[in-house]
Design a protein around this motif. Structure first.
Motif, PDB file in Angstrom:
ATOM      1  N   SER A 275       0.815  -1.217   0.000  1.00 39.02           N
ATOM      2  CA  SER A 275       0.000   0.000   0.000  1.00 39.02           C
ATOM      3  C   SER A 275       0.846   1.264   0.000  1.00 39.02           C
ATOM      4  N   GLY A 276       2.167   1.125   0.134  1.00 41.85           N
ATOM      5  CA  GLY A 276       3.043   2.287   0.159  1.00 41.85           C
ATOM      6  C   GLY A 276       3.484   2.699   1.542  1.00 41.85           C
ATOM      7  N   THR A 277       3.003   2.010   2.586  1.00 40.83           N
ATOM      8  CA  THR A 277       3.475   2.285   3.947  1.00 40.83           C
ATOM      9  C   THR A 277       4.964   1.948   4.042  1.00 40.83           C
ATOM     10  N   THR A 278       5.714   2.791   4.764  1.00 41.98           N
ATOM     11  CA  THR A 278       7.156   2.589   4.838  1.00 41.98           C
ATOM     12  C   THR A 278       7.606   2.401   6.283  1.00 41.98           C
ATOM     13  N   ASN A 279       8.787   1.858   6.415  1.00 45.64           N
ATOM     14  CA  ASN A 279       9.416   1.716   7.722  1.00 45.64           C
ATOM     15  C   ASN A 279      10.918   1.689   7.524  1.00 45.64           C
ATOM     16  N   TRP A 280      11.625   2.272   8.471  1.00 47.62           N
ATOM     17  CA  TRP A 280      13.095   2.286   8.438  1.00 47.62           C
ATOM     18  C   TRP A 280      13.569   1.943   9.847  1.00 47.62           C
ATOM     19  N   VAL A 281      14.291   0.842   9.950  1.00 44.47           N
ATOM     20  CA  VAL A 281      14.781   0.373  11.240  1.00 44.47           C
ATOM     21  C   VAL A 281      16.302   0.428  11.234  1.00 44.47           C
ATOM     22  N   GLN A 282      16.861   1.004  12.288  1.00 39.99           N
ATOM     23  CA  GLN A 282      18.315   1.038  12.444  1.00 39.99           C
ATOM     24  C   GLN A 282      18.681   0.118  13.608  1.00 39.99           C
ATOM     25  N   LEU A 283      19.455  -0.930  13.312  1.00 40.88           N
ATOM     26  CA  LEU A 283      19.810  -1.934  14.314  1.00 40.88           C
ATOM     27  C   LEU A 283      21.281  -1.818  14.672  1.00 40.88           C
ATOM     28  N   ALA A 284      21.574  -1.958  15.942  1.00 43.84           N
ATOM     29  CA  ALA A 284      22.947  -1.866  16.412  1.00 43.84           C
ATOM     30  C   ALA A 284      23.621  -3.238  16.366  1.00 43.84           C
ATOM     31  N   SER A 285      24.923  -3.252  16.600  1.00 43.71           N
ATOM     32  CA  SER A 285      25.731  -4.477  16.728  1.00 43.71           C
ATOM     33  C   SER A 285      25.612  -5.414  15.536  1.00 43.71           C
ATOM     34  N   PRO A 286      25.901  -4.944  14.324  1.00 43.85           N
ATOM     35  CA  PRO A 286      25.834  -5.856  13.178  1.00 43.85           C
ATOM     36  C   PRO A 286      26.849  -6.998  13.260  1.00 43.85           C
ATOM     37  N   ASP A 287      27.986  -6.767  13.937  1.00 48.38           N
ATOM     38  CA  ASP A 287      28.983  -7.834  14.051  1.00 48.38           C
ATOM     39  C   ASP A 287      28.443  -9.001  14.863  1.00 48.38           C
ATOM     40  N   SER A 288      27.731  -8.702  15.950  1.00 44.35           N
ATOM     41  CA  SER A 288      27.143  -9.759  16.769  1.00 44.35           C
ATOM     42  C   SER A 288      26.106 -10.547  15.971  1.00 44.35           C
ATOM     43  N   LEU A 289      25.260  -9.832  15.223  1.00 51.13           N
ATOM     44  CA  LEU A 289      24.269 -10.500  14.388  1.00 51.13           C
ATOM     45  C   LEU A 289      24.952 -11.341  13.316  1.00 51.13           C
ATOM     46  N   GLY A 290      26.027 -10.818  12.746  1.00 50.95           N
ATOM     47  CA  GLY A 290      26.760 -11.563  11.731  1.00 50.95           C
ATOM     48  C   GLY A 290      27.298 -12.873  12.259  1.00 50.95           C
ATOM     49  N   ALA A 291      27.798 -12.873  13.492  1.00 52.01           N
ATOM     50  CA  ALA A 291      28.300 -14.100  14.100  1.00 52.01           C
ATOM     51  C   ALA A 291      27.172 -15.113  14.271  1.00 52.01           C
ATOM     52  N   GLN A 292      25.990 -14.636  14.657  1.00 48.53           N
ATOM     53  CA  GLN A 292      24.843 -15.530  14.819  1.00 48.53           C
ATOM     54  C   GLN A 292      24.436 -16.151  13.478  1.00 48.53           C
ATOM     55  N   VAL A 293      24.404 -15.325  12.426  1.00 48.54           N
ATOM     56  CA  VAL A 293      24.013 -15.830  11.106  1.00 48.54           C
ATOM     57  C   VAL A 293      25.022 -16.867  10.617  1.00 48.54           C
ATOM     58  N   ARG A 294      26.297 -16.599  10.809  1.00 50.43           N
ATOM     59  CA  ARG A 294      27.312 -17.558  10.359  1.00 50.43           C
ATOM     60  C   ARG A 294      27.180 -18.893  11.105  1.00 50.43           C
ATOM     61  N   TYR A 295      26.864 -18.811  12.385  1.00 50.57           N
ATOM     62  CA  TYR A 295      26.683 -20.054  13.146  1.00 50.57           C
ATOM     63  C   TYR A 295      25.442 -20.801  12.667  1.00 50.57           C
ATOM     64  N   LEU A 296      24.363 -20.057  12.393  1.00 50.92           N
ATOM     65  CA  LEU A 296      23.148 -20.682  11.876  1.00 50.92           C
ATOM     66  C   LEU A 296      23.434 -21.397  10.548  1.00 50.92           C
TER      67      LEU A 296
END
Length: 933
Positions: free
Chosen positions: A587-608
């Motif tokens: 419908s054109g609704t928008t959202n912008w999320v800024q998340l901290a600690s991308p390195d920590s998330l990256g480690a989780q994704v690599r383990y997954l």
């Protein structure tokens, strides 16, 4: 007889005219000498023009050209000297036909290159020097100093432009057949320039080795030795050796300050001294010795102005940029803004800042890295000013700086020939893009306006797949033309030849033939560039197609809700400090999320991913299920929460290591049952498709597919373990319908290159893989492996390419471009959509899923939905054992590309047609029989 009489009269009068002109020739020379002595330039030019007119009448192109060449030395400004040389190129009535004529124009181009560089036009200087070098390579003039006229300045200018690989090829040309074995005094400057190409790429170890080779050149001029010492110091600073760097800098400065300035060396000595002072200032700034750094910067500026006799030069801009960096470091935003404005003025003289917020116009930008460095610095200074005043105008102006810097980077990238150099620009651009997005975030936070969301989203788009986008636009243009022009065939032939050398250079880095391959590769690149210029001249629309790659804006992003109905679009930008997630609902609704600690998330994704790719790990579902839901709650859930599930499908544009994650295998809610068949995978809620970037997908949707044939299926099978590869027993059963199936030795590279462009669907059932560093993605054919350069050179007309092989979506991540995978390579070659794999796939499960996919395609299902439904069919199939419903078996296959359908002509359709034909024949036979009766 009368006609002959008049002919004799005409010839006689022409002879008298020529004799008179020759008679006055000596007088002209005498007058030129006299007026030169008296300093009367206008009179000298008058007599040179008389000489030039005479030489044109008698078709003496060489002497005519030298009249213009000599005239240049009469002018006291470089602009006027350049204008007289430019007029020679415009007024010449034919091309040079002899070595002597070519040498005259070679000298004219050498002088033009010198003036253009001094006036700050690096690209123009390169073009002039390349034109002069072309004549030299063609005729090999005797006693001609091509090293000084062309090789040295070309290497230096390509290095300044950032085309490092091109500079190194020119270096190989220069030293080829060198009798001094690389130790001649004249080569010292070359070693300096080649060292700088590696320094540009961050390879300081190699740069230092070349500087040291230059220092060992016998009999090198002292100013060249000082230049090498200064450059060596720069790399030592970046290698963490400041004391050693300082010692070399002091030696260089001492040598240069003691040299007597003469007409012959004044410019070089002042230029090198300016560079040494600048490096000294940078070293002092690193050590927080600010007052001393400013003192050395002032010396650098004074010496630089002596060398250039003008404040309008890129080297002057670099000094002002360092002034700005010092003022930023000492929290003086106003002084920093002034310094960066002066830097911009040095490379764009028409820009005269009257207030801190003034910026150059977009049409004033050109191919120069000092421009975007100065604009980036000014943006940093404006942010600093905002932090002290909270006035949003400074944020807005900073964002405009980043937009102009991005345009300047695009212009520079277009001017480069080598992909490695383009990737270097993109890598730097990505670092600046993160700053731009953070600036837009602050404005978005303050205002809540979608204007800033879309501006930031557009920046994120520019940081992805730019080279791929250009390739797709090239295919778009060629497919639209499709007029059989042989120039297009020439372009494709040259790309195939380039692919051969790219592959050999990639696979044999230590080959003794490497230098010769690089030279031949460069020659082909030059031919390709010339062919592309011809095409652009004949088809002006080509340039318009190319420029469309720059125009993907926030408005285009907003319109995806109309081109992708029912889709929620999610795009990631992975920065060093934050992960940004941009979203838009149908419908054109928008959202912008800024998340901290991308390195920590990256480690989780690599383990997954490690668990997901292991059948053993998947036998214990608990750890995977918990982490898969946790990653969902950290990434997609906060981004999609405002949309209240008011969408049917998901389009995901990943970034960085996120490109290796199959999001459909995440859990949208916690698993209440450890049985794989009961797990709430995201695939059970939404179809998920991927794109290299929104702009790439939009251009893929617009591609016109001209292939007439249906499905080409290549399956080498490797029954005899060719090249040590294990047999593939089920690959020939993956395609439910095909027009042509080539098995075993018929599935070779030649077949792929010749047959693939004729088919709308190309299916490869084979082995593939990458090395441990992701550098050598390859797909195995019966006779040999096809590497990225081989695939880039294909000219596909494919709606869909299916890569039923292991790890075809893997490769090395290049900042600013993306993952250099096989799937990207087939998109580069012209495929609209791709099915590829993220890890080593299970052969039986893959065959089952792909057969179902083709069945859904045959019913008219869009390509991404056909793969999605095929996976659901697999998960819902009661004959599939429960443990084989873990993501290991089905999640590796992903779809990237457009969301269109593809026409399938199944074998069943052919059978039906044959049955109908037999039936009609039978009826006709019966009728004939009854008539006979």
């Amino acid at each position: 007889m009368a006609n002959n009489y008049w002919l004799i009269i005409v010839v006689f009068l022409h002879a008298i005219h020529c004799a008179n002109a020759q008679k006055y020739n000596g007088n002209w020379d005498a007058q030129i000498t006299r007026f030169e002595y008296e300093g009367q330039a206008d009179s000298v030019i008058y007599y040179y023009r008389l000489k030039a007119d005479y030489y044109k009448q008698v078709d003496s192109l060489e002497a005519w050209a030298y009249c213009y060449y000599e005239c240049q030395f009469l002018f006291d400004t470089e602009k006027r000297a350049l204008s007289i040389l430019d007029s020679a190129l415009h007024k010449k009535w034919r091309q040079p036909r002899t070595a002597a004529e070519a040498e005259a124009f070679s000298l004219i181009q050498a002088s033009r290159g010198f003036y253009l560089f001094n006036l700050g036009n690096i690209l123009g200087a390169i073009q002039a020097q390349e034109a002069g070098l072309f004549y030299y390579k063609k005729y090999q003039f005797r006693d001609f100093d091509a090293l000084e006229y062309f090789f040295k300045p070309l290497i230096a200018n390509y290095t300044r432009l950032g085309d490092n690989e091109k500079a190194r090829v020119i270096f190989q040309m220069a030293i080829k057949g060198d009798p001094s074995h690389g130790k001649g005094a004249s080569l010292a400057g070359l070693y300096n320039n080649i060292g700088l190409t590696y320094w540009n790429e961050g390879d300081n170890e190699t740069a230092i080795s070349f500087y040291r080779q230059g220092l060992n050149c016998t009999g090198a001029e002292p100013e060249k030795i000082a230049l090498l010492q200064s450059s060596l110091a720069t790399s030592l600073i970046e290698s963490g050796k400041p004391k050693e760097a300082d010692a070399w800098l002091n030696k260089a400065i001492l040598t240069l300050t003691r040299l007597p300035l003469q007409k012959e060396n004044r410019e070089a000595v002042c230029d090198y001294l300016s560079g040494a002072y600048l490096t000294k200032a940078r070293l002092l700034r690193q050590n927080d010795r600010i007052a001393e750094a400013l003192n050395y910067l002032q010396r650098a500026l004074t010496s630089g102005l002596k060398a250039r006799a003008s404040k309008s030069h890129r080297d002057i801009a670099k000094i002002w940029i360092e002034f700005g960096a010092i003022y930023l470091q000492t929290n003086k935003p106003d002084k920093a803004i002034d310094a960066f404005n002066r830097a911009i003025n040095a490379v764009i003289p028409a820009f005269q800042a009257q207030s801190p917020g003034d910026l150059p116009r977009a049409n004033q930008l050109y191919e120069e890295n000092a421009i975007y460095e100065a604009l980036e610095g000014k943006a940093d200074a404006l942010l600093l000013k905002y932090s002290g005043s909270s006035d949003r105008q400074w944020l807005n102006t900073a964002l405009q700086c980043h937009q102009l810097a991005a345009q300047s980077e695009i212009l520079l990238r277009r001017s480069l020939q080598y992909e490695s150099s383009k990737l270097g620009v993109l890598s730097h651009s990505r670092q600046r893009t993160e700053k731009a997005i953070r600036t837009a975030w602050e404005l978005y936070r303050l205002t809540g306006s979608d204007v800033y969301l879309y501006k930031a989203w557009a920046f994120a788009e520019q940081a992805k797949a730019a080279i791929l986008l250009e390739a797709i636009q090239r295919h778009h243009f060629q497919n639209d033309q499709a007029n059989g022009d042989p120039l297009f065939a020439t372009e494709r032939r040259l790309r195939l030849q380039l692919a051969f050398f790219e592959r050999e250079l990639l696979l044999q880095p230590a080959s003794p033939s490497r230098t010769e391959w690089q030279l031949q590769y460069n020659g082909l690149l030059d031919q390709l560039a010339a062919t592309e210029r011809q095409i652009t001249q004949l088809y002006p629309a080509r340039e318009a197609y190319r420029r469309q790659t720059d125009a993907f804006t926030g408005s285009d992003i907003a319109l995806t809700r109309t081109t992708m109905p029912g889709y929620a679009v999610v795009e990631f930008f992975l920065g060093k400090k934050n992960l940004h997630v941009f979203c838009q609902s149908p419908s054109g609704t928008t959202n912008w999320v800024q998340l901290a600690s991308p390195d920590s998330l990256g480690a989780q994704v690599r383990y997954l991913l490690t668990m997901m790719q292991s059948r053993t790990a998947m036998q214990t579902p608990g750890p995977y299920l918990a982490l898969a839901h946790q990653i969902y709650t950290q990434t997609l859930q906060p981004a999609l929460a405002p949309f209240d599930d008011k969408f049917d499908k998901l389009l995901i544009i990943p970034d960085g290591w996120m490109a290796f994650l199959p999001f459909e295998s995440l859990l949208y809610e916690p698993a209440r049952n450890a049985a794989w068949s009961q797990v709430p995978f995201l695939i059970k809620k939404y179809p998920v498709q991927y794109a290299f970037s929104l702009a790439v997908m939009e251009r893929q949707q617009q591609l016109i597919i001209g292939a007439k044939r249906n499905i080409l299926h290549l399956a080498p099978r490797f029954r005899d373990k060719q090249r040590g590869l294990p047999p593939l027993l089920g690959g020939d059963e993956e395609v439910a319908f095909y027009e042509k199936q080539l098995l075993d030795d018929r599935a070779d590279y030649e077949t792929l290159s010749q047959q693939a462009p004729l088919y709308r669907i190309i299916h490869l059932s084979t082995h593939a893989g990458v090395d441990s560093a992701g550098l050598l993605p390859r797909v195995e054919l019966y006779d040999r492996a096809a590497y990225l350069p081989d695939i880039y050179a294909l000219h596909l007309q494919a709606d869909l390419v299916v890569l039923s092989a292991c790890q075809t979506a893997l490769g090395q991540f290049k900042a600013g471009e993306g993952v250099m995978s096989l799937s990207r390579a087939f998109a580069f070659a012209g495929a609209k959509g791709l099915v590829a794999s993220l890890w080593t796939i299970n052969e039986a499960a893959t065959a089952k899923i792909l057969r179902h996919m083709y069945e859904h395609l045959a019913t008219g299902a869009p390509k991404p939905l056909a793969l999605h439904q095929a996976k659901l069919d697999y998960l819902n199939d009661p004959t599939v054992p429960a443990f084989q419903k873990s993501p290991y078996y089905w999640a590796a296959l992903t779809y990237a590309g457009d969301n269109g359908t593809v026409k399938i002509k199944g074998r069943q359709g052919v059978k039906c047609a044959l049955l109908a034909l037999l039936l009609l024949s039978g009826i006709a036979g019966v009728i004939w029989y009854w008539k006979r009766r």
